[in-house]
Design a protein around this motif. Structure first.
Motif, PDB file in Angstrom:
ATOM      1  N   ALA A   4       0.863  -1.172   0.000  1.00  0.00           N
ATOM      2  CA  ALA A   4       0.000   0.000   0.000  1.00  0.00           C
ATOM      3  C   ALA A   4       0.898   1.220   0.000  1.00  0.00           C
ATOM      4  N   THR A   5       1.050   1.874  -1.146  1.00  0.00           N
ATOM      5  CA  THR A   5       1.974   2.994  -1.252  1.00  0.00           C
ATOM      6  C   THR A   5       1.411   4.261  -0.613  1.00  0.00           C
ATOM      7  N   SER A   6       0.120   4.277  -0.388  1.00  0.00           N
ATOM      8  CA  SER A   6      -0.517   5.364   0.354  1.00  0.00           C
ATOM      9  C   SER A   6      -1.866   4.850   0.806  1.00  0.00           C
ATOM     10  N   ASP A   7      -2.620   5.689   1.481  1.00  0.00           N
ATOM     11  CA  ASP A   7      -3.955   5.268   1.919  1.00  0.00           C
ATOM     12  C   ASP A   7      -4.880   5.024   0.731  1.00  0.00           C
ATOM     13  N   ARG A   8      -4.545   5.573  -0.443  1.00  0.00           N
ATOM     14  CA  ARG A   8      -5.440   5.489  -1.595  1.00  0.00           C
ATOM     15  C   ARG A   8      -4.902   4.640  -2.732  1.00  0.00           C
ATOM     16  N   ILE A   9      -3.645   4.270  -2.709  1.00  0.00           N
ATOM     17  CA  ILE A   9      -3.047   3.534  -3.820  1.00  0.00           C
ATOM     18  C   ILE A   9      -2.424   2.240  -3.299  1.00  0.00           C
ATOM     19  N   MET A  10      -2.871   1.123  -3.851  1.00  0.00           N
ATOM     20  CA  MET A  10      -2.363  -0.186  -3.450  1.00  0.00           C
ATOM     21  C   MET A  10      -1.794  -0.893  -4.671  1.00  0.00           C
ATOM     22  N   ARG A  11      -0.655  -1.569  -4.482  1.00  0.00           N
ATOM     23  CA  ARG A  11       0.031  -2.248  -5.577  1.00  0.00           C
ATOM     24  C   ARG A  11       0.245  -3.723  -5.215  1.00  0.00           C
ATOM     25  N   PRO A  12      -0.770  -4.558  -5.349  1.00  0.00           N
ATOM     26  CA  PRO A  12      -0.598  -5.977  -5.009  1.00  0.00           C
ATOM     27  C   PRO A  12       0.335  -6.665  -6.000  1.00  0.00           C
ATOM     28  N   ALA A  13       1.034  -7.697  -5.522  1.00  0.00           N
ATOM     29  CA  ALA A  13       1.935  -8.462  -6.382  1.00  0.00           C
ATOM     30  C   ALA A  13       1.323  -9.778  -6.817  1.00  0.00           C
ATOM     31  N   THR A  14       0.210 -10.163  -6.205  1.00  0.00           N
ATOM     32  CA  THR A  14      -0.452 -11.412  -6.552  1.00  0.00           C
ATOM     33  C   THR A  14      -1.957 -11.190  -6.638  1.00  0.00           C
ATOM     34  N   VAL A  15      -2.639 -12.125  -7.295  1.00  0.00           N
ATOM     35  CA  VAL A  15      -4.100 -12.062  -7.365  1.00  0.00           C
ATOM     36  C   VAL A  15      -4.693 -12.163  -5.968  1.00  0.00           C
ATOM     37  N   ALA A  16      -4.142 -13.046  -5.145  1.00  0.00           N
ATOM     38  CA  ALA A  16      -4.656 -13.213  -3.785  1.00  0.00           C
ATOM     39  C   ALA A  16      -4.568 -11.911  -2.995  1.00  0.00           C
ATOM     40  N   ALA A  17      -3.457 -11.195  -3.161  1.00  0.00           N
ATOM     41  CA  ALA A  17      -3.314  -9.915  -2.462  1.00  0.00           C
ATOM     42  C   ALA A  17      -4.305  -8.887  -2.980  1.00  0.00           C
ATOM     43  N   ALA A  18      -4.556  -8.883  -4.280  1.00  0.00           N
ATOM     44  CA  ALA A  18      -5.530  -7.949  -4.855  1.00  0.00           C
ATOM     45  C   ALA A  18      -6.930  -8.233  -4.314  1.00  0.00           C
ATOM     46  N   VAL A  19      -7.285  -9.505  -4.220  1.00  0.00           N
ATOM     47  CA  VAL A  19      -8.593  -9.868  -3.672  1.00  0.00           C
ATOM     48  C   VAL A  19      -8.680  -9.433  -2.208  1.00  0.00           C
TER      49      VAL A  19
END
Length: 283
Positions: A4-19
């Motif tokens: 989570a690069t900020s409270d509003r921007i998230m950069r998951p590395a896997t599908v599981a993390a995105a879910v």
């Protein structure tokens, strides 16, 4: 697994993390190539609470051939899909879809996710009998494209891939638009006529709330064609076009009237059958 690069921007590395991010913030906007987000911001559309950037998830990228199918990752760009030569119908359709600059960034998942009726891929995917893979908290499910157009993507889900069965025979995408060159269609038709399987599948674009099927027209044409001789009786092409018009449910807006859209669908349908018959005659 994800950042989570900020409270509003998230950069998951896997599908599981995105879910997992989606479960925590279901109002977050998924971003593939970002082309739709940029267009929305330019129109002053309200920004979401947060963004989930999918570009870092390697498992969402690429086109892979499997036995009898081709799997297209959701983050595969439209240009990459075009270069892969998956199906003839996609070749013409993708050339009409935006500029090369946009195709180099826009993704397959992004093009189909919001089920816009004037987007190009969904009528083609109907004709190709494709399946959409969707990941969620309970795992990944395979959803036929027709069912996907009805259900969409849940607030804790994301599209992971589109799976296209191997096909043969005549495939073609045609459209009418406000101008020549890339852009949104006023009306479009995608059809696959498979002489080996003796099947017809048609997808209609920009004439309903989503892309539409035309089962009555498909059944009529499949029953009318003399598959052994490769001919269609007189009046078949015209009737098929009329049935496509009946399957349409267009609206009048600033780009076109409902009447014109229906007329265009009828004409394109008739011409597609005539094109198939000519192709068969010419071998």
């Amino acid at each position: 697994m994800g950042v989570a690069t900020s409270d509003r921007i998230m950069r998951p590395a896997t599908v599981a993390a995105a879910v997992a991010f989606r479960e925590v913030n279901p109002a977050a906007r998924l971003v593939g190539g970002g082309t739709l987000v940029v267009a929305e911001r330019s129109r002053g559309v309200d920004t979401p609470d947060a963004y989930i950037l999918l570009s870092g998830i390697e498992e969402l990228r690429g086109v892979t051939s499997q036995v009898g199918t081709t799997r297209v990752g959701a983050s595969t760009t439209l240009q990459e899909l075009h270069a892969a030569g998956v199906a003839p119908i996609l070749d013409t359709a993708l050339r009409s879809l935006a500029t090369p600059q946009i195709r180099n960034h826009a993704t397959v998942g992004g093009n189909i996710a919001d089920r816009r009726p004037d987007h190009t891929l969904t009528p083609c995917l109907i004709a190709l009998n494709a399946t959409v893979e969707i990941a969620g908290p309970g795992g990944t499910v395979a959803v036929p494209i027709v069912d996907f157009l009805a259900r969409g993507v849940g607030t804790t889900e994301l599209i992971t891939a589109v799976v296209i069965p191997a096909g043969s025979g005549f495939q073609k995408f045609v459209r009418v638009a406000l101008r020549n060159g890339p852009g949104y269609a006023v009306a479009s038709v995608a059809v696959a006529i498979d002489s080996s399987a003796r099947t017809v599948r048609t997808g209609l674009g920009a004439v309903g709330s989503t892309a539409l099927t035309a089962p009555a027209a498909d059944g009529f044409l499949a029953g009318a064609i003399d598959w052994n001789a490769g001919i269609v009786p007189a009046g078949t092409a015209e009737e098929y076009g009329l049935l496509l018009g009946e399957a349409s449910n267009p609206v009048t807006d600033t780009r076109s009237s409902a009447e014109y859209r229906t007329h265009a669908i009828r004409v394109m349908g008739r011409r597609l059958v005539e094109d198939w018959a000519e192709e068969v005659r010419n071998g």
